[in-house]
Every structure is written in structure tokens, then in C-alpha cells.
Design an enzyme around this catalytic site. Structure first.
Site, PDB file in Angstrom:
ATOM      1  N   PRO A   1     125.832  73.467  39.996  1.00  0.00           N
ATOM      2  CA  PRO A   1     124.555  72.882  39.565  1.00  0.00           C
ATOM      3  C   PRO A   1     124.211  73.211  38.111  1.00  0.00           C
ATOM      4  O   PRO A   1     124.578  74.266  37.588  1.00  0.00           O
ATOM      5  CB  PRO A   1     123.541  73.516  40.527  1.00  0.00           C
ATOM      6  CG  PRO A   1     124.342  73.864  41.749  1.00  0.00           C
ATOM      7  CD  PRO A   1     125.681  74.267  41.223  1.00  0.00           C
ATOM      8  N   PHE A   2     123.516  72.267  37.482  1.00  0.00           N
ATOM      9  CA  PHE A   2     123.009  72.412  36.110  1.00  0.00           C
ATOM     10  C   PHE A   2     124.134  72.616  35.088  1.00  0.00           C
ATOM     11  O   PHE A   2     123.933  73.224  34.045  1.00  0.00           O
ATOM     12  CB  PHE A   2     121.991  73.559  36.029  1.00  0.00           C
ATOM     13  CG  PHE A   2     120.888  73.450  37.048  1.00  0.00           C
ATOM     14  CD1 PHE A   2     119.948  72.429  36.977  1.00  0.00           C
ATOM     15  CD2 PHE A   2     120.817  74.357  38.098  1.00  0.00           C
ATOM     16  CE1 PHE A   2     118.942  72.320  37.932  1.00  0.00           C
ATOM     17  CE2 PHE A   2     119.812  74.251  39.058  1.00  0.00           C
ATOM     18  CZ  PHE A   2     118.870  73.225  38.975  1.00  0.00           C
ATOM     19  N   ARG A   3     125.324  72.124  35.430  1.00  0.00           N
ATOM     20  CA  ARG A   3     126.510  72.217  34.555  1.00  0.00           C
ATOM     21  C   ARG A   3     126.938  73.653  34.273  1.00  0.00           C
ATOM     22  O   ARG A   3     127.622  73.925  33.278  1.00  0.00           O
ATOM     23  CB  ARG A   3     126.290  71.438  33.248  1.00  0.00           C
ATOM     24  CG  ARG A   3     126.041  69.960  33.480  1.00  0.00           C
ATOM     25  CD  ARG A   3     126.124  69.141  32.221  1.00  0.00           C
ATOM     26  NE  ARG A   3     125.927  67.720  32.509  1.00  0.00           N
ATOM     27  CZ  ARG A   3     126.872  66.883  32.917  1.00  0.00           C
ATOM     28  NH1 ARG A   3     128.107  67.329  33.079  1.00  0.00           N
ATOM     29  NH2 ARG A   3     126.594  65.620  33.150  1.00  0.00           N
ATOM     30  N   LEU A   4     126.542  74.563  35.131  1.00  0.00           N
ATOM     31  CA  LEU A   4     126.995  75.954  35.006  1.00  0.00           C
ATOM     32  C   LEU A   4     128.243  76.120  35.862  1.00  0.00           C
ATOM     33  O   LEU A   4     128.276  76.866  36.842  1.00  0.00           O
ATOM     34  CB  LEU A   4     125.871  76.907  35.438  1.00  0.00           C
ATOM     35  CG  LEU A   4     124.588  76.786  34.613  1.00  0.00           C
ATOM     36  CD1 LEU A   4     123.506  77.707  35.161  1.00  0.00           C
ATOM     37  CD2 LEU A   4     124.868  77.112  33.144  1.00  0.00           C
TER      38      LEU A   4
END
Length: 206
Positions: free
Chosen positions: A181-184
Site C-alpha cells: 500500500p501507498f507505494r511502499l
């Protein structure tokens, strides 16, 4: 497939890339609608300009990743010139990616013969008929060549063309990427020690 299934297990704890790749490929075979062994293959021509195209992985083990092609094709001539290549697997259904970079060697004649013999008869004829990556004056010309080789090898085995064989990429690095999630995202790169030997594992910023 739910998010828990996608993120179950911590692949970042793995210390060896080939078993992890085997696990991911097996999972892709269950979830990808077409060709889970498809990969983008990148090469570079003599001017330094890159080329990329899709091919199919036909085998892998601790010695590397194997695919087959016409050696007179663009990718064939570029690899034979540089003896280097890169590949990228992307499994959209699993939100995963694997990147491989390394030196390239030609597989043995015995390996190439075994795989070539396993191909459908029409594909073996096609290996003779297609002057891959070169200009084609018309579809009829290709169909004519197929008909000529079909007649030539109407009975018995079809020998493997001398210009058709396989390449094995021996990785110097293998990177595993998993969407979060959230490009992490999770990214882990395995790097081969100089001159071969074991692997060093490095966790990377997303």
C-alpha cells in the site's frame, strides 16, 4: 485473491533467490490467465540502443534462466555480440515482479535438441521457414516457405536448424518486488559475489 493472500509470508527473509523464484512462478501458474512464464527480454545493439521484447522462459535452475530463439534474429545477434541481457517477469494477478541481469551463454547442443524435439511439429517447421527479424515481402512468401519445409520434412524427424538454439542467463543480480500500500513496496535484491559463489542480499528502498 485478497490482500492477505498477496502479502502472506515475508519473502524478504529468504536468503537464496532460486527457491524463492520457483515459489513465485508456481503461484503465478495458478493465477495468471496466460503464459505465467512470459518475460520481457532486454538486449543492446552495437550502437548501444536497447531493444526489449516478450519471450517465454523454458527452464531455470541454480545455473540460470533458459529461453530459446533463432540466433540470426535481432535478439540472437545482439546477445551473441555482447553476451549480456536482462529480463523482467511481471505477474499482475500477484502484484509481483522479478528482474534478472547477467551474462549469457549458449546452452549445450543436447539441451537444445531435447527442447526442440518437444515442440509441436508446426513450430519446428516454423523454425526453418522464418528468417526472424528480417524484412518479409509478403505473408504469401512466409506461407510458401512453410509449405516447402513441410514437404521437405513430410516424413520422419525434423532436425534442429543450426541457427536455432537456446541461451542461458547466468544472473549477477536478481531483484524481487512486491506491491504494498501507498507505494511502499517490498524490494529485495540478491547480488552474486565477484567471480561467482554465494549471494549477498540487500533490501532496497521502494
Amino acid at each position: 485473491m485478497n490482500e492477505n493472500a498477496l502479502t502472506s509470508g515475508d519473502f524478504t527473509q529468504e536468503n537464496e533467490p532460486y527457491s524463492l523464484f520457483g515459489t513465485w512462478l508456481a503461484e503465478a501458474e495458478k493465477s495468471e490467465p496466460n503464459d505465467p512464464n512470459a518475460l520481457a527480454l532486454a538486449t543492446v545493439d552495437e550502437s548501444g540502443m536497447p531493444n526489449v521484447r516478450m519471450v517465454l522462459l523454458k527452464g531455470f535452475d541454480e545455473n540460470g534462466f533458459v529461453f530459446y530463439t533463432n540466433f540470426e534474429s535481432r535478439k540472437g545477434t545482439e546477445i551473441l555480440s555482447s553476451h549480456k541481457a536482462a529480463m523482467c517477469f511481471h505477474w499482475k494477478s500477484l502484484r509481483r515482479q522479478v528482474r534478472v541481469r547477467g551474462d549469457v551463454e549458449v546452452v549445450s547442443d543436447a539441451e537444445a535438441d531435447i527442447y526442440y524435439a518437444s515442440r509441436p511439429r508446426g513450430s519446428r517447421i516454423g523454425a526453418w521457414a522464418s528468417k526472424q527479424s528480417r524484412p518479409l515481402e509478403s505473408r504469401f512468401a512466409l506461407e510458401k516457405a512453410v509449405a516447402e519445409y513441410t514437404a521437405r520434412y513430410a516424413i520422419g524427424d525434423i532436425p534442429r536448424p543450426p541457427h536455432w538454439s537456446g541461451f542461458r542467463i547466468r544472473p549477477v543480480s536478481i531483484e524481487f518486488w512486491h506491491d504494498r500500500p501507498f507505494r511502499l513496496h517490498d524490494r529485495v535484491e540478491f547480488r552474486r559475489a565477484e567471480g561467482g559463489g554465494g549471494w549477498t542480499k540487500v533490501r532496497m528502498y521502494p
